[in-house]
Design an enzyme around this catalytic site. Structure first.
Site, PDB file in Angstrom:
ATOM      1  N   LYS A  20      33.821 -26.797   2.094  1.00 27.10           N
ATOM      2  CA  LYS A  20      32.806 -27.465   2.902  1.00 27.10           C
ATOM      3  C   LYS A  20      32.064 -28.437   1.985  1.00 27.10           C
ATOM      4  O   LYS A  20      31.849 -28.135   0.802  1.00 27.10           O
ATOM      5  CB  LYS A  20      31.817 -26.455   3.490  1.00 27.10           C
ATOM      6  CG  LYS A  20      32.445 -25.382   4.391  1.00 27.10           C
ATOM      7  CD  LYS A  20      32.815 -25.894   5.769  1.00 27.10           C
ATOM      8  CE  LYS A  20      33.390 -24.784   6.612  1.00 27.10           C
ATOM      9  NZ  LYS A  20      33.744 -25.155   7.972  1.00 27.10           N
ATOM     10  N   HIS A  39      45.959 -22.093  11.388  1.00 23.64           N
ATOM     11  CA  HIS A  39      44.659 -22.274  12.034  1.00 23.64           C
ATOM     12  C   HIS A  39      44.903 -22.535  13.513  1.00 23.64           C
ATOM     13  O   HIS A  39      45.956 -23.030  13.889  1.00 23.64           O
ATOM     14  CB  HIS A  39      43.943 -23.470  11.382  1.00 23.64           C
ATOM     15  CG  HIS A  39      42.477 -23.513  11.660  1.00 23.64           C
ATOM     16  ND1 HIS A  39      41.969 -23.878  12.886  1.00 23.64           N
ATOM     17  CD2 HIS A  39      41.412 -23.224  10.881  1.00 23.64           C
ATOM     18  CE1 HIS A  39      40.647 -23.821  12.834  1.00 23.64           C
ATOM     19  NE2 HIS A  39      40.285 -23.426  11.643  1.00 23.64           N
TER      20      HIS A  39
HETATM   21  C1  CAP Z   1      34.606 -21.655   9.646  1.00 25.69           C
HETATM   22  C2  CAP Z   1      35.569 -22.740  10.085  1.00 25.69           C
HETATM   23  C3  CAP Z   1      36.752 -22.245  10.850  1.00 25.69           C
HETATM   24  C4  CAP Z   1      36.437 -21.522  12.102  1.00 25.69           C
HETATM   25  C5  CAP Z   1      37.704 -21.315  12.894  1.00 25.69           C
HETATM   26  C6  CAP Z   1      34.866 -23.783  10.924  1.00 25.69           C
HETATM   27  O1  CAP Z   1      33.595 -22.246   8.914  1.00 25.69           O
HETATM   28  O2  CAP Z   1      36.078 -23.401   8.965  1.00 25.69           O
HETATM   29  O3  CAP Z   1      37.539 -23.382  11.186  1.00 25.69           O
HETATM   30  O4  CAP Z   1      35.954 -20.298  11.785  1.00 25.69           O
HETATM   31  O5  CAP Z   1      37.401 -20.510  13.971  1.00 25.69           O
HETATM   32  O6  CAP Z   1      35.277 -24.931  10.776  1.00 25.69           O
HETATM   33  O7  CAP Z   1      34.007 -23.393  11.704  1.00 25.69           O
HETATM   34  P1  CAP Z   1      32.249 -21.389   8.675  1.00 25.69           P
HETATM   35  P2  CAP Z   1      38.515 -19.467  14.476  1.00 25.69           P
HETATM   36  O8  CAP Z   1      32.630 -20.164   7.873  1.00 25.69           O
HETATM   37  O9  CAP Z   1      31.321 -22.296   7.896  1.00 25.69           O
HETATM   38  O10 CAP Z   1      31.732 -21.025  10.025  1.00 25.69           O
HETATM   39  O11 CAP Z   1      38.857 -18.686  13.254  1.00 25.69           O
HETATM   40  O12 CAP Z   1      37.821 -18.694  15.548  1.00 25.69           O
HETATM   41  O13 CAP Z   1      39.661 -20.273  14.966  1.00 25.69           O
HETATM   42 MG    MG Z   2      37.101 -24.922  10.040  1.00 23.47          MG
END
Ligand code: CAP
Ligand code: MG
Length: 405
Positions: free
Chosen positions: A139, A256
């Site tokens: 991030k 993903h």
């Molecule tokens: C999490 C994340 C993931 C999501 C995917 C985001 O970041 O990188 O892509 O969790 O969701 O972009 O939100 P954070 P899922 O840890 O900062 O929230 O696993 O439900 O597909």
């Molecule tokens: Mg993400």
């Protein structure tokens, strides 16, 4: 069982009985249409869909539809989906319909490779037996240069993560070319390994048009990649299959599921995660996001996620298990809730929950590992934090509760 059984939840239109609606669904997806026709010769009838059952459920009904195996072209996922997840969602006779699960006959699974390494293979790569893996997502999601991406990866690695991944929207943009990013990150992970002795996996996002996915994988591998990431719903199931079947790709595939919530979120209409999970296992994903017990996108009941994860790890079709990934709004204070809800055969991923730590990324990674250690030893995180300062700071900032973010 030689045929494919699909289970749907549905609400029939007010003027339609549940039996009529189920029959309309079965006909639409096999040999029928909205009216009787004169061209259906008798021998076609062997391909009729069959309504196996209709029973009340919640605000609507459940039905199991038997699709004759012969109607499917073995190995053709686009065609499979066109049958059990096709026109039916638009039928006016149903006010809503949700595909809950699919039970496939061996003959329709046999053409697929399944995971090359699977959960056990990824555990062997990292050197774990039973604890949850800890992952982070670089991030900010996009924008960092390759060198700055690598610097963040290095901090996460020395802090103790097992896995670092690109975010779902980072691929090969001009601000961070994929080849440069892989070279820089892998160089810094090698540096971390020389200091810690630990191998850390880096899932580089190679999502692109399916006819170029192998070419892009080769670029990543030529620059030292030890894991590949694909956004399955935006890229396609067969892109994963192409990688899993290619002998030049011997690294694990992190899958993903971005865009899934357009289909999985509404409990009344769409497609649940379970059919997607079964397809990802068939085409060869080694790890797959399936949701969190306590994170920021908590629209699915925990028991549904547990069942989804079981579809990834059950001993079935002779396929290796897939490592379920819990990600989205997680931080060290949520680790205990995740393990209590989803068990220890899980990858716990935190982006903001690591990089947002008051003492930075390495401390955030340490706090996640400390939270895992605490849970594995059956010690409350707040108790464990008394002599683990990184965890204490994380709990002070974000708290420690099972309540969804
Ligand atoms: C999490 C994340 C993931 C999501 C995917 C985001 O970041 O990188 O892509 O969790 O969701 O972009 O939100 P954070 P899922 O840890 O900062 O929230 O696993 O439900 O597909
Ligand atoms: Mg993400």
């Amino acid at each position: 069982m030689a045929d494919l059984i699909a289970t749907y939840y549905y609400r029939p239109r007010a003027d339609t009985t549940p039996e009529y609606a189920a029959q309309a669904l079965a006909e639409e997806e096999t040999t029928g249409t909205w009216t009787d026709i004169s061209t259906t010769t008798e021998y076609v009838r062997r391909l009729d869909g069959v309504v196996e059952s209709v029973e009340p459920h919640g605000n609507g009904f459940l039905t199991r539809i038997r699709y004759p195996a012969e109607i499917f072209e073995p190995g053709n996922i686009p065609q499979y989906l066109s049958v059990f997840a096709g026109n039916l969602f638009g039928l006016g006779r149903l006010d809503s319909v949700r595909l809950l699960d699919i039970e496939l006959p061996d003959s329709l699974v046999a053409p697929f490779p399944g995971p090359r390494l699977g959960m056990e293979g990824v555990r062997r790569l990292v050197g774990t037996t039973d604890r949850p893996h800890v992952g982070t997502i670089i991030k900010p999601k996009v924008g960092l240069t390759p060198k700055d991406t690598a610097a963040v990866a290095y901090q996460a690695a020395v802090g103790g993560v097992d896995l670092i991944k690109d975010d779902e929207t980072l691929t090969d943009q001009a601000f961070c070319p994929l080849a440069d990013r892989v070279t820089e990150v892998m160089g810094m992970l090698d540096k971390a390994r020389s200091e810690t002795g630990r191998r850390v996996l880096y899932a580089v996002n190679i999502s692109t048009r399916p006819d170029r996915i192998l070419e892009r994988a080769q670029v990543a591998l030529d620059n030292g990649a030890n894991m590949l990431m694909i956004d399955v719903l935006t890229t396609g199931f067969d892109a994963i299959r192409a990688l899993a079947e290619d002998p030049s790709v011997q690294v694990p595939l992190h899958i993903h599921r971005t865009m899934h919530a357009a289909m999985t979120r509404n409990p009344e209409h769409g497609i649940a995660m379970r059919p997607f999970a079964r397809l990802v296992r068939m085409v060869g994903g080694d790890q797959l996001h399936t949701g969190t017990a306590s994170g920021k996108m908590g629209h699915v009941p925990v028991e549904e996620i547990v069942g989804d994860n079981e579809s990834l790890t059950c001993k079935c079709y002779g396929l290796k298990s897939v490592f379920p990934v819990s990600s989205g709004g997680l931080h060290p204070g949520k680790v205990a809730a995740e393990i209590a809800g989803l068990g220890t055969n899980i990858v716990l991923q935190a982006g903001g929950g690591i990089h947002g730590h008051p003492d930075g990324t390495a401390a955030g990674a340490r706090a996640m590992r400390q939270a895992v250690d605490a849970a594995m030893e059956g010690i409350a995180a707040e108790e464990y934090a008394k002599d683990h300062p990184e965890l204490a700071l994380a709990i002070k900032k974000w708290g420690s509760s099972a309540a969804r973010t």
